[in-house]
Design a protein around this motif. Structure first.
Motif, PDB file in Angstrom:
ATOM      1  N   LEU A  84      40.651  43.253  41.654  1.00 18.73           N
ATOM      2  CA  LEU A  84      41.332  43.813  42.828  1.00 18.73           C
ATOM      3  C   LEU A  84      42.623  44.518  42.428  1.00 18.73           C
ATOM      4  CD1 LEU A  84      41.015  40.862  45.384  1.00 18.73           C
ATOM      5  CD2 LEU A  84      39.456  42.783  45.013  1.00 18.73           C
ATOM      6  N   SER A  85      42.955  45.546  43.187  1.00 16.57           N
ATOM      7  CA  SER A  85      44.259  46.183  43.016  1.00 16.57           C
ATOM      8  C   SER A  85      45.327  45.255  43.579  1.00 16.57           C
ATOM      9  CB  SER A  85      44.292  47.513  43.766  1.00 16.57           C
ATOM     10  OG  SER A  85      44.261  47.262  45.158  1.00 16.57           O
ATOM     11  N   ASP A  86      46.574  45.524  43.212  1.00 15.40           N
ATOM     12  CA  ASP A  86      47.669  44.712  43.758  1.00 15.40           C
ATOM     13  C   ASP A  86      47.620  44.720  45.282  1.00 15.40           C
ATOM     14  OD1 ASP A  86      48.573  44.005  41.310  1.00 15.40           O
ATOM     15  OD2 ASP A  86      50.553  44.948  41.476  1.00 15.40           O
ATOM     16  N   TRP A 123      44.758  42.594  46.619  1.00 14.27           N
ATOM     17  CA  TRP A 123      45.105  41.167  46.449  1.00 14.27           C
ATOM     18  C   TRP A 123      46.157  40.738  47.474  1.00 14.27           C
ATOM     19  CZ3 TRP A 123      43.449  36.771  44.935  1.00 14.27           C
ATOM     20  CH2 TRP A 123      44.324  35.698  44.662  1.00 14.27           C
ATOM     21  N   TYR A 177      44.718  39.914  50.748  1.00 16.37           N
ATOM     22  CA  TYR A 177      44.153  38.561  50.828  1.00 16.37           C
ATOM     23  C   TYR A 177      45.269  37.518  50.949  1.00 16.37           C
ATOM     24  CZ  TYR A 177      42.610  34.026  49.272  1.00 16.37           C
ATOM     25  OH  TYR A 177      42.415  32.671  49.193  1.00 16.37           O
TER      26      TYR A 177
END
Lengths: 927, 92
Positions: free
Chosen positions: B34-36, B39, B42
């Motif tokens: 995942l990209s920052d 993430w 989430y």
């Protein structure tokens, strides 16, 4: 005396003495303080809070806005209503001038709480409530009936009403007797339902012994709060009469008409000798007629309506009471001294215009401006209200699931309707009331809330300031915020606001009803949850030993932990220097039993711990221990501790003392919500294991003496290993872990055997002068080694790297909770705050924890750039100087620099060091 | 204080429960891909609707089990509860 011999429900044959404002007076069992005062002609109870105007008894029960008193004996209690204090022998009270006085000694009475569950809860034991309770009880329901008065009957106690040709109170007695015959009916008098919440949850205050005065038994709780959960709540709380507002309407001797009738019928007290009655409806005529029959000279009934009801006009004429229709009271005069009403000014009122005036002398003015159903409990639970133009009052509107409003509270004002029976006993047919909020006059002398000294002028001022909502006007004027919460003033205020704004009151509405219905003492709400029972106190199995040893305790969460064990003449600093020197040079012993412990069992136990901890736990061999860090998904440290592998499928996880519940919940949450496929079970065993770290260079000798069968040599029993053995047949688990950097062994034993094993350790350590130490020394020892306390040296924004713990973060594992966050750019920022050591250069200052750290040796103009703060700070015996741990921006790059810490008015220069100040090479670990 | 229906224990006092935020926010299968920003969505981002909301609750002072609930955030009323392994209920 205005007591009528033989009248009312008081025991005339027994005389009690009480003291009011220093005067010794008498009363009878069954009296309230108010009725006993009125029996002596005392109307005035005190003065108003802001204006100092005389205030007196204005009603017969909790709606009274005026008759506030302070009880002095048996126990000081402020701000009580004379009308709701049941008289008892020896009562000492005085009138209040605005403010009461709290007792300056602790209240030694007991307070308690009870729980009840019911099919039907009925609030109010008047005609409607008793009818509801009987109906439910006869159907076999589990019923709770609560009523705030000392006996059942409600309004019937204050009238001469008849039911089925007999006195109404005979019917009440029969109803109460029948209810008593049902085993599933609980009937509580002196119990006020004061809050109605969701799903049939009602709080009620039961007053058990206050009315017994000095004779109250000590072993019975004085009051208790009932927490009642009911499928159906029947609100049969009656109605409050309300006044009409006119000039100088706040004098003693001015009373609600129904109040005077209650004082007459229930207590046998005539509230005055010369009365004037001012009404806008029918009900006050009964007061006028009954008082006249009892000997009061009723000089006039002033009915604001154009027509008087024919029945009541005839009844008045029979008694020679003049009835003046279309008349109102415009003002009053008072007596010197008490301020009690001495005369009223009257005038005609037609189309809002005052006409022909007159003056009538009197010592009692009865007022009735209509009735407000007591909808509080309905409204508190979310019930909506509507303004009924016919009644001139707010009544329940629409349905509220599980709630029924019955009788007068629902706007049913005839007795037959309340009894749900054929109106054979019905009195005269009612005629419609007039809605009259106020009489024209000088606004500044027209009191809307006499308890708050708030007048019509105050409302006008609020409206002038732009307020339009009743809620805003309430807060601006404080109307309805006194002890009575506006029972008589709130709706009147709405009416006057509506009138001044020119909007219908039904559109304006009324203020929200909130609990409590009547004041509740904090002591009652607290119940037993005070002092040591406020929050559970947790003690270890050695608590008695600690106490006997003279330990000074500190609270760690709910735990009572020994902080240090002072010897005679020692203060904390001296004790801690001695204890920490012993642990570093000889041997010390700590009760570490408060550490959280979680038994993790199941085939997937290692998988779970690999996902929860930042480091690898699955590679740990049975027989060994590993330190681990737990992070949140945000990558910040949540807790830390050691993990001991018992078997392939079993671990014993140690948490911090404060983090035990958090870690157990955290693991459960992941297990249940994300990884239900993992076969793992978690159990807290904190209470089952006692844990004693034995710490210092001589600890090996102590363990060898305790358990000679265990080979304690460094080779056979290495660091981070554990061994099971027995001491006198008791299973003991010894782990070589260290929270001090010294050679150390943690002795774990079933808490039942803790005192015995502790004594064995002390015996084994006696040759080495083993020294028990407390949490303060534990903190010094761990801080000297740079071991952080999660929650003290961290605050939820600190990652393992910030603590210099990259070594505790696995690079092998593909994922664990928090791993992805470590890769965020911000988490890699070299300017993040990092844990470092600080050494004050003066070698003397113990930096206060929480102190800010700055880079300059003089204090610059604000805003001052802050580099971080001190998280832990102690005196060190080992270093011979104070030291601190701190979180400092880019701290590790600053090692060797001098920074400054404001302490008091000074700046203390400190050297930045690595976080490990004692034995940085770790040479002492193996002794 | 409401009565909350625990799917295992039945109706219990609200004080026995802990709130657990939005339901059905599952842990990404492979966070490292995942990209920052993905993430962060989430970790930090949750829905905050007015009205019906699927959320997690834990019967923390009872059976200690987690479950999901549909609750109206404007009225606080619960419209249904279901176990974590059950489908979202259809509520009229």
């Amino acid at each position: 005396m205005t007591r009528l011999p033989g009248r009312g429900r008081v025991d005339h044959d027994t005389t009690w003495r009480f003291t009011f404002d220093g005067r010794e007076l008498t009363g009878h069992p069954g009296d309230t303080l108010a009725s006993a005062l009125l029996a002596h002609g005392v109307h005035r109870t005190g003065s108003s809070v802001n204006l100092g105007r005389p205030r007196g008894i204005g009603a017969a029960w909790a709606e009274d806005p005026g008759g506030l008193v302070q009880v002095e004996e048996p126990f000081p209690e402020p701000m009580l209503l004379a009308t709701t204090i049941e008289l008892h022998d020896g009562l000492v009270a005085r009138g209040l001038s605005g403010r009461g006085r709290l007792a300056d000694v602790p209240d030694s009475a007991r307070y308690d709480r009870m729980h009840a569950h019911a099919d039907v809860l009925v609030v109010g034991a008047g005609p409607a409530g008793l009818t509801a309770a009987l109906t439910a009880a006869r159907a076999g329901a589990r019923v709770v009936l609560v009523d705030e008065q000392s006996e059942a009957g409600g309004d019937l106690l204050g009238t001469a009403d008849r039911i089925a040709g007999a006195p109404a109170l005979d019917w009440v007695s029969a109803a109460v007797a029948e209810l008593r015959s049902y085993p599933d009916v609980r009937h509580l008098q002196r119990t006020t339902a004061f809050g109605h919440y969701d799903d049939g949850f009602v709080l009620a205050l039961e007053r058990r012994t206050g009315h017994l005065g000095l004779a109250a038994p000590r072993h019975v709780s004085r009051q208790r709060v009932w927490r009642i959960r009911a499928r159906e709540v029947v609100v049969a709380t009656g109605a409050h009469e309300r006044p009409v507002v006119f000039c100088d309407n706040d004098r003693p001797g001015i009373m609600l008409a129904s109040g005077a009738r209650t004082f007459l019928h229930r207590y046998g007290v005539r509230a005055g000798c010369d009365a004037v009655v001012f009404t806008t409806g029918d009900s006050a005529y009964a007061s006028a007629v009954d008082l006249a029959d009892a000997g009061t000279r009723v000089h006039a009934v002033l009915d604001a309506r154009a027509e008087a009801p024919a029945y009541w006009r005839a009844e008045c004429e029979r008694r020679g009471i003049p009835v003046r229709t279309g008349h109102v009271v415009t003002g009053t005069e008072g007596t010197e001294g008490t301020g009690r009403v001495s005369a009223v000014s009257t005038a005609t009122l037609r189309d809002g215009v005052l006409g022909e005036a007159a003056r009538i002398e009197c010592d009692l003015l009865l007022v009735s401006g209509g009735w407000n159903p007591a909808v509080h409990l309905f409204s508190q639970a979310g019930g909506r209200l509507r303004f009924d133009n016919g009644l001139g009052a707010f009544v329940p509107s629409g349905e509220l699931p599980g709630v029924t409003v019955a009788g007068t509270a629902a706007g049913v004002f005839d007795l037959a309707g309340c009894l749900s029976r054929d109106p054979a006993d019905a009195g005269p047919a009612p005629t419609p009331p007039l809605v009259l909020w106020r009489v024209p006059g000088e606004q500044g002398r027209q009191f809307v809330d006499v308890a708050r000294d708030a007048t019509v002028a105050d409302i006008a001022r609020a409206l002038g300031a732009g307020m339009r909502s009743v809620e805003h006007v309430k807060r601006y004027t404080t109307i309805g915020t006194a002890h009575d919460q506006g029972k008589t003033s709130g709706v009147v205020a709405s009416g006057i606001i509506a009138e001044l704004l020119g909007t219908p009151v039904r559109e304006l509405g009324t203020t929200t009803f909130r609990p409590p219905y009547t004041p509740v003492a904090f002591a009652a709400l607290a119940g037993r949850s005070r002092g040591a029972l406020f929050d559970p106190e947790r003690t270890t199995a050695l608590h008695d030993w600690h106490v006997a040893r003279g330990a000074v305790f500190e609270d760690v969460g709910q735990w009572k932990r020994p902080r240090y064990y002072p010897r005679p003449g020692e203060d904390m600093d001296a004790a801690v220097l001695r204890e920490s020197r012993a642990a570093r040079r000889g041997v010390g012993i700590l009760d570490g039993s408060t550490l959280g412990k979680i038994d993790v069992q199941g085939p997937d136990a290692a998988v779970l711990l690999d996902r929860i901890y930042t480091n690898l736990m699955s590679s740990l061999r049975p027989g060994m221990v590993r330190y681990g860090v737990i992070c949140g998904v945000d990558g910040m440290v949540l807790d830390d501790g050691t993990v001991l592998r018992v078997a392939e499928d079993r671990f014993l996880v140690y948490t911090t003392t404060g983090g035990a519940a958090t870690v157990l919940d955290w693991m459960e949450e992941w297990l249940q919500t994300e990884w239900p496929e993992l076969r793992v079970h978690l159990t807290s065993v904190t209470e089952q294991w006692a844990t004693f770290p034995v710490v210092g260079p001589r600890s090996r000798d102590v363990i060898a003496a305790l358990a000679p069968q265990v080979d304690c040599s460094a080779g056979a029993f290495p660091f981070m290993a554990w061994r099971d053995t027995t001491v006198d047949g008791v299973p003991v688990r010894i782990a070589r872990v260290s929270f001090s950097g010294e050679l150390a062994y943690e002795v774990n034993v079933n808490a039942w055997y803790a005192p015995a094993v502790w004594e064995r350790l002390l015996d084994a350590g006696r040759p080495h002068d083993i020294t028990p130490y407390g949490t303060e020394t534990m903190h010094v020892l761990r801080a000297e080694k740079g071991y952080p306390i999660i929650g003290q040296d961290t605050d939820g924004t600190v990652a393992p790297y910030d603590l210099g713990m990259a070594w505790a973060v696995s690079r092998k594992k593909s994922d664990f909770v928090g791993k992805r966050s470590f890769a965020r750019v911000e988490n890699r920022n070299p300017l993040r705050k990092q844990l470092v050591g600080l050494l004050p250069l003066d070698r003397a200052t113990v930096l206060p924890e929480g102190s800010q750290i700055i880079g300059t040796d003089t204090l610059p103009e604000p805003p001052v750039p802050m580099l971080g703060h001190v998280t832990s700070s102690y005196r060190s015996a080992e270093l011979g100087r104070p030291f601190a741990l701190a979180l400092v921006r880019a701290g590790r790059d600053r090692i060797g620099q001098t920074l400054h810490v404001p302490v008091g008015g000074d700046l203390v220069a400190v050297e930045v060091t690595g976080s490990v100040l004692v034995d940085p090479e770790g040479a002492r670990r193996d002794g | 204080m409401q009565l909350i229906e625990c799917p295992w224990c039945g109706p219990r006092e609200e004080v026995e429960f802990h709130y657990g935020g939005e339901a059905h926010v599952s842990y990404p299968p492979d966070p490292s891909t995942l990209s920052d920003e993905q993430w962060a969505r989430y970790v930090f981002f949750r829905a905050n609707p007015k009205g019906r909301f699927h959320e997690r609750w834990s019967h923390s002072a009872g059976c200690r089990r987690w479950f999901n609930a549909v609750r109206d955030t404007a009225t606080y009323r619960f419209h249904g509860v279901y176990r974590p392994d059950e489908q979202k209920p259809v509520i009229p």
